[in-house]
Design a protein around this motif. Sequence first.
Motif, PDB file in Angstrom:
ATOM      1  N   GLN A 258     -34.734 -38.634 -31.800  1.00 35.94           N
ATOM      2  CA  GLN A 258     -34.417 -39.457 -32.966  1.00 35.94           C
ATOM      3  C   GLN A 258     -35.662 -39.744 -33.805  1.00 35.94           C
ATOM      4  O   GLN A 258     -35.590 -39.780 -35.043  1.00 35.94           O
ATOM      5  N   ALA A 259     -36.793 -39.947 -33.142  1.00 35.36           N
ATOM      6  CA  ALA A 259     -38.030 -40.220 -33.892  1.00 35.36           C
ATOM      7  C   ALA A 259     -38.383 -39.037 -34.784  1.00 35.36           C
ATOM      8  O   ALA A 259     -38.727 -39.207 -35.961  1.00 35.36           O
ATOM      9  N   LEU A 260     -38.292 -37.824 -34.246  1.00 41.43           N
ATOM     10  CA  LEU A 260     -38.608 -36.629 -35.022  1.00 41.43           C
ATOM     11  C   LEU A 260     -37.573 -36.397 -36.127  1.00 41.43           C
ATOM     12  O   LEU A 260     -37.925 -36.092 -37.272  1.00 41.43           O
ATOM     13  N   ALA A 261     -36.296 -36.564 -35.775  1.00 43.12           N
ATOM     14  CA  ALA A 261     -35.226 -36.316 -36.749  1.00 43.12           C
ATOM     15  C   ALA A 261     -35.358 -37.211 -37.972  1.00 43.12           C
ATOM     16  O   ALA A 261     -35.216 -36.758 -39.117  1.00 43.12           O
ATOM     17  N   HIS A 262     -35.663 -38.485 -37.775  1.00 48.16           N
ATOM     18  CA  HIS A 262     -35.712 -39.418 -38.899  1.00 48.16           C
ATOM     19  C   HIS A 262     -37.067 -39.426 -39.592  1.00 48.16           C
ATOM     20  O   HIS A 262     -37.163 -39.840 -40.749  1.00 48.16           O
ATOM     21  N   ALA A 263     -38.105 -38.944 -38.913  1.00 46.04           N
ATOM     22  CA  ALA A 263     -39.420 -38.890 -39.553  1.00 46.04           C
ATOM     23  C   ALA A 263     -39.478 -37.796 -40.608  1.00 46.04           C
ATOM     24  O   ALA A 263     -40.112 -37.967 -41.655  1.00 46.04           O
ATOM     25  N   VAL A 264     -38.835 -36.665 -40.326  1.00 43.76           N
ATOM     26  CA  VAL A 264     -38.922 -35.517 -41.246  1.00 43.76           C
ATOM     27  C   VAL A 264     -37.549 -35.070 -41.733  1.00 43.76           C
ATOM     28  O   VAL A 264     -37.378 -33.948 -42.200  1.00 43.76           O
ATOM     29  N   GLU A 265     -36.548 -35.939 -41.610  1.00 40.77           N
ATOM     30  CA  GLU A 265     -35.196 -35.709 -42.149  1.00 40.77           C
ATOM     31  C   GLU A 265     -34.565 -34.419 -41.600  1.00 40.77           C
ATOM     32  O   GLU A 265     -34.232 -33.500 -42.343  1.00 40.77           O
ATOM     33  N   LEU A 266     -34.414 -34.371 -40.286  1.00 40.76           N
ATOM     34  CA  LEU A 266     -33.738 -33.262 -39.622  1.00 40.76           C
ATOM     35  C   LEU A 266     -32.405 -33.741 -39.068  1.00 40.76           C
ATOM     36  O   LEU A 266     -32.205 -34.936 -38.841  1.00 40.76           O
ATOM     37  N   THR A 267     -31.507 -32.797 -38.823  1.00 41.72           N
ATOM     38  CA  THR A 267     -30.331 -33.121 -38.022  1.00 41.72           C
ATOM     39  C   THR A 267     -30.770 -33.274 -36.585  1.00 41.72           C
ATOM     40  O   THR A 267     -31.883 -32.871 -36.207  1.00 41.72           O
ATOM     41  N   ARG A 268     -29.901 -33.816 -35.758  1.00 49.84           N
ATOM     42  CA  ARG A 268     -30.266 -33.967 -34.357  1.00 49.84           C
ATOM     43  C   ARG A 268     -30.503 -32.601 -33.710  1.00 49.84           C
ATOM     44  O   ARG A 268     -31.461 -32.426 -32.953  1.00 49.84           O
ATOM     45  N   GLN A 269     -29.637 -31.624 -34.029  1.00 49.20           N
ATOM     46  CA  GLN A 269     -29.825 -30.292 -33.456  1.00 49.20           C
ATOM     47  C   GLN A 269     -31.107 -29.647 -33.971  1.00 49.20           C
ATOM     48  O   GLN A 269     -31.817 -28.962 -33.219  1.00 49.20           O
ATOM     49  N   GLY A 270     -31.423 -29.877 -35.229  1.00 50.31           N
ATOM     50  CA  GLY A 270     -32.678 -29.361 -35.769  1.00 50.31           C
ATOM     51  C   GLY A 270     -33.881 -29.955 -35.066  1.00 50.31           C
ATOM     52  O   GLY A 270     -34.873 -29.265 -34.815  1.00 50.31           O
ATOM     53  N   SER A 271     -33.791 -31.247 -34.735  1.00 53.72           N
ATOM     54  CA  SER A 271     -34.866 -31.907 -33.992  1.00 53.72           C
ATOM     55  C   SER A 271     -35.005 -31.319 -32.594  1.00 53.72           C
ATOM     56  O   SER A 271     -36.119 -31.081 -32.111  1.00 53.72           O
ATOM     57  N   VAL A 272     -33.871 -31.065 -31.950  1.00 57.83           N
ATOM     58  CA  VAL A 272     -33.899 -30.471 -30.602  1.00 57.83           C
ATOM     59  C   VAL A 272     -34.522 -29.076 -30.654  1.00 57.83           C
ATOM     60  O   VAL A 272     -35.364 -28.727 -29.814  1.00 57.83           O
ATOM     61  N   ASP A 273     -34.128 -28.275 -31.630  1.00 66.34           N
ATOM     62  CA  ASP A 273     -34.688 -26.925 -31.757  1.00 66.34           C
ATOM     63  C   ASP A 273     -36.192 -26.961 -32.007  1.00 66.34           C
ATOM     64  O   ASP A 273     -36.950 -26.134 -31.481  1.00 66.34           O
ATOM     65  N   SER A 274     -36.616 -27.919 -32.818  1.00 65.10           N
ATOM     66  CA  SER A 274     -38.045 -28.044 -33.096  1.00 65.10           C
ATOM     67  C   SER A 274     -38.815 -28.418 -31.841  1.00 65.10           C
ATOM     68  O   SER A 274     -39.915 -27.899 -31.587  1.00 65.10           O
ATOM     69  N   LEU A 275     -38.250 -29.306 -31.036  1.00 63.76           N
ATOM     70  CA  LEU A 275     -38.894 -29.678 -29.770  1.00 63.76           C
ATOM     71  C   LEU A 275     -38.903 -28.503 -28.798  1.00 63.76           C
ATOM     72  O   LEU A 275     -39.860 -28.333 -28.031  1.00 63.76           O
ATOM     73  N   GLU A 650     -27.358 -41.561 -32.219  1.00 64.35           N
ATOM     74  CA  GLU A 650     -27.010 -40.209 -31.770  1.00 64.35           C
ATOM     75  C   GLU A 650     -25.566 -39.857 -32.100  1.00 64.35           C
ATOM     76  O   GLU A 650     -25.282 -38.812 -32.701  1.00 64.35           O
ATOM     77  N   PHE A 651     -24.633 -40.731 -31.753  1.00 66.11           N
ATOM     78  CA  PHE A 651     -23.212 -40.410 -31.909  1.00 66.11           C
ATOM     79  C   PHE A 651     -22.768 -40.421 -33.364  1.00 66.11           C
ATOM     80  O   PHE A 651     -21.911 -39.629 -33.761  1.00 66.11           O
ATOM     81  N   LEU A 652     -23.350 -41.315 -34.157  1.00 62.92           N
ATOM     82  CA  LEU A 652     -22.908 -41.447 -35.541  1.00 62.92           C
ATOM     83  C   LEU A 652     -23.875 -40.818 -36.543  1.00 62.92           C
ATOM     84  O   LEU A 652     -23.622 -40.856 -37.748  1.00 62.92           O
ATOM     85  N   ALA A 653     -24.990 -40.250 -36.025  1.00 62.56           N
ATOM     86  CA  ALA A 653     -25.994 -39.611 -36.890  1.00 62.56           C
ATOM     87  C   ALA A 653     -26.449 -40.560 -37.988  1.00 62.56           C
ATOM     88  O   ALA A 653     -26.471 -40.218 -39.182  1.00 62.56           O
ATOM     89  N   LEU A 654     -26.808 -41.774 -37.594  1.00 59.47           N
ATOM     90  CA  LEU A 654     -27.203 -42.804 -38.552  1.00 59.47           C
ATOM     91  C   LEU A 654     -28.696 -43.090 -38.467  1.00 59.47           C
ATOM     92  O   LEU A 654     -29.306 -42.934 -37.402  1.00 59.47           O
ATOM     93  N   PRO A 655     -29.294 -43.540 -39.562  1.00 60.00           N
ATOM     94  CA  PRO A 655     -30.665 -44.042 -39.497  1.00 60.00           C
ATOM     95  C   PRO A 655     -30.737 -45.277 -38.613  1.00 60.00           C
ATOM     96  O   PRO A 655     -29.731 -45.969 -38.400  1.00 60.00           O
ATOM     97  N   ARG A 656     -31.912 -45.556 -38.138  1.00 56.95           N
ATOM     98  CA  ARG A 656     -32.092 -46.671 -37.208  1.00 56.95           C
ATOM     99  C   ARG A 656     -31.637 -47.995 -37.818  1.00 56.95           C
ATOM    100  O   ARG A 656     -30.954 -48.786 -37.155  1.00 56.95           O
ATOM    101  N   ALA A 657     -32.017 -48.225 -39.075  1.00 57.33           N
ATOM    102  CA  ALA A 657     -31.669 -49.502 -39.709  1.00 57.33           C
ATOM    103  C   ALA A 657     -30.154 -49.683 -39.795  1.00 57.33           C
ATOM    104  O   ALA A 657     -29.632 -50.780 -39.565  1.00 57.33           O
ATOM    105  N   ASP A 658     -29.431 -48.602 -40.115  1.00 57.72           N
ATOM    106  CA  ASP A 658     -27.968 -48.693 -40.197  1.00 57.72           C
ATOM    107  C   ASP A 658     -27.351 -48.937 -38.827  1.00 57.72           C
ATOM    108  O   ASP A 658     -26.365 -49.681 -38.697  1.00 57.72           O
ATOM    109  N   ALA A 659     -27.919 -48.295 -37.815  1.00 58.86           N
ATOM    110  CA  ALA A 659     -27.407 -48.492 -36.453  1.00 58.86           C
ATOM    111  C   ALA A 659     -27.568 -49.947 -36.022  1.00 58.86           C
ATOM    112  O   ALA A 659     -26.650 -50.555 -35.447  1.00 58.86           O
ATOM    113  N   ILE A 660     -28.720 -50.528 -36.310  1.00 56.21           N
ATOM    114  CA  ILE A 660     -28.961 -51.929 -35.960  1.00 56.21           C
ATOM    115  C   ILE A 660     -28.014 -52.843 -36.720  1.00 56.21           C
ATOM    116  O   ILE A 660     -27.466 -53.812 -36.174  1.00 56.21           O
ATOM    117  N   HIS A 661     -27.807 -52.529 -37.996  1.00 57.34           N
ATOM    118  CA  HIS A 661     -26.914 -53.356 -38.821  1.00 57.34           C
ATOM    119  C   HIS A 661     -25.488 -53.364 -38.242  1.00 57.34           C
ATOM    120  O   HIS A 661     -24.840 -54.425 -38.165  1.00 57.34           O
TER     121      HIS A 661
END
Length: 679
Positions: A258-275, A650-661
């Motif tokens: 999630q840190a990588l996905a939201h830092a550089v605007e990737l999808t979760r799968q894109g973040s996994v592939d990058s890792l 993870e489940f809703l593909a939301l930014p951290r702030a929206d998830a907390i809200h």
Amino acid sequence: MDSAPVNWEALDSLVLSFAKSEHLIQSEETSTTTANPKPSSPPLSPESASSPSTSSSHSSSSSSSFQSRVIIHQIRRCVESGDIDAALEQLRLHIPVVLDDHRILFRLQKQKFIELLRGGTERDRELAIQCIRVALAPCALDAYPEAYEEFKHVLLALIYDKEDESSPVANEWSEKRRFDLAGLLSSILRAHLHAYDPIFSMTLKYLISIHKLFCNRQGIPSPISDLTERLLYEERDAPALPQEMFYEAPPFDEVDIQALAHAVELTRQGSVDSLKFAKGDLLLAFQNELCRMKLDLPSLDKLVHEYCVYRGIVEGCPTSTPDVEMENVQESNADITNKAGLVMETRFANEATNLEREDCSTSDVTNQESGYSFRRLRRSRNHAFGVMRRRKRWRGRVENLNCSNNESYTGTSGDATADKDMEIRENGNYEMILEMRELAYKGMAEKVVEEINCLDPDFFNQNPTLLFQLKQVEFLKLVSGGDYNGALKVASDHLGPLAASNQALMKPLKETLVALLQPSEDAIIKAVPLPVLATSLQVAMGKRLGIEEPQLMRIMRATLHTHTEWFKLQMCKDRFEQLLNIDHLKEVDQFPKRVSDSCSRSLVDDCANNGSSQITTCSSGKVPEEGTSPPVALTGEAACDESAILKVMEFLALPRADAIHLLMQYNGNAETVIQQIFS
């Protein structure tokens, strides 16, 4: 939009490192100048933080990285121009191991086949068919599962014309395929050669991307959109392909994903592939993703050159503002410069070895528009021209590896007007401003005030807050030296009257006087940070000459502010700010708490209104210490478990702030949030 205080010394260090690593300035080895001593600044990267004994190896590594970036650039240009044979030749010469990956080789051979057909002659068609038989077909058999189907599909290009936009192979004929392949190849080569962009370049990409994201999310206009839109491209290079052995990699920590996905605007799968490609190394994956972003290099080099000239890092003279009201300023300044040059030459001839203080010489040379009157020019010739000689020479961007080390490269200009700029500088106009900044940085406040009053008697009438702060430094320096009578005289003659005419200065005055009760060795640290004061003085004096601060300063202030605000919204600390030296850029020394608390916002605004926008002495610029959260309301996050936040993200593909809200609306229960969304 507000702006953030910036540690300009740290930025100087980053920019200078960038210019050296990109060979934009003349190297130390080939220069006949003496190195200009620079104040200490934070390390630029983990490598540069090593002991002095490793400096030569770091320099060698930097040079090797530069050469690798040039090679990648050359290969990229070959692919983008459709010269696949030249690209293959360069790869075999420099990085043959890349061609062992049949996935890459297949894509290159497929593009070669298309480029041969694009030639349109009978000979080109024969060569294309030969390419199919000898190279493309064998690669298609073991490149990847879909390769053989792609091979059969691309054969349709033999019968469908490249001009037929409705053909099933119209995408294969598109020249965009060249650029996609070039981007993919660049991503892979960077990782193989460890040829990552300089730290400053990556920092700028990251800050601008977050700035755009913040402005879009908040629905506010960007004050630097004119710069960021042309500096950072929207499109990115294609992501590098993970090796097949990592297709079934063990699960990565969701926090990292999630840190990588939201830092550089990737999808979760894109973040996994990058890792996967980075073998689980989060920081390496982050660097790979940042390097996929593309900056407009001519624009970047222009910004860096402008900043380096303004800060006195390289030779040159800043240009005056093009505004209508300043049309006559350049003419006046040129006239003053010419006349002042004659005065300086006369005085230099008579005073070349005299460094003692003398009476001010008078002159009728005045500038009504800028307010400068060069009536006192006491610097020795050796000092004035010695300062200039210590500055570095700008060369421009390298285009090939065959250029000699002293050759001026094509690309960004600097040398085209170098002679003219040096003539302006030698006459002393802007050089005097840089000298005043240097004196202020050294804490020589009394001499700064004396010199400026001689140069421009009206300057401090227009900038009373700067005068207050310079006198504040002088006062505290006297206290530090035990001269209490002298300190009180400065307070009664200057600080008191200034505070009486500006109520915003009254509280700082009271707190400054408290220094009389403190140990003398601690008194001097109670003033405005000297680097900040020195830069503010430079900005104010420059504006009196019609010289605006460089655009890079605008960009850094705005983007550092939005970076701070963005992570307040995210209610977490940026995991990558230390890697990119963002934490150092925000480290602006503050008054001790009791003094900083007494500095009202109006004092800072007064500085900004008088051209000293870097003056920031209030606590708003303070950066949270390591391990602490930003100074925001944390009740929402405190009520939400970290695992619940990550689960909703993870489940809703939301930014951290929206998830907390959302979690705050459902008492921190992740399952309830997910059920409500999908119900």
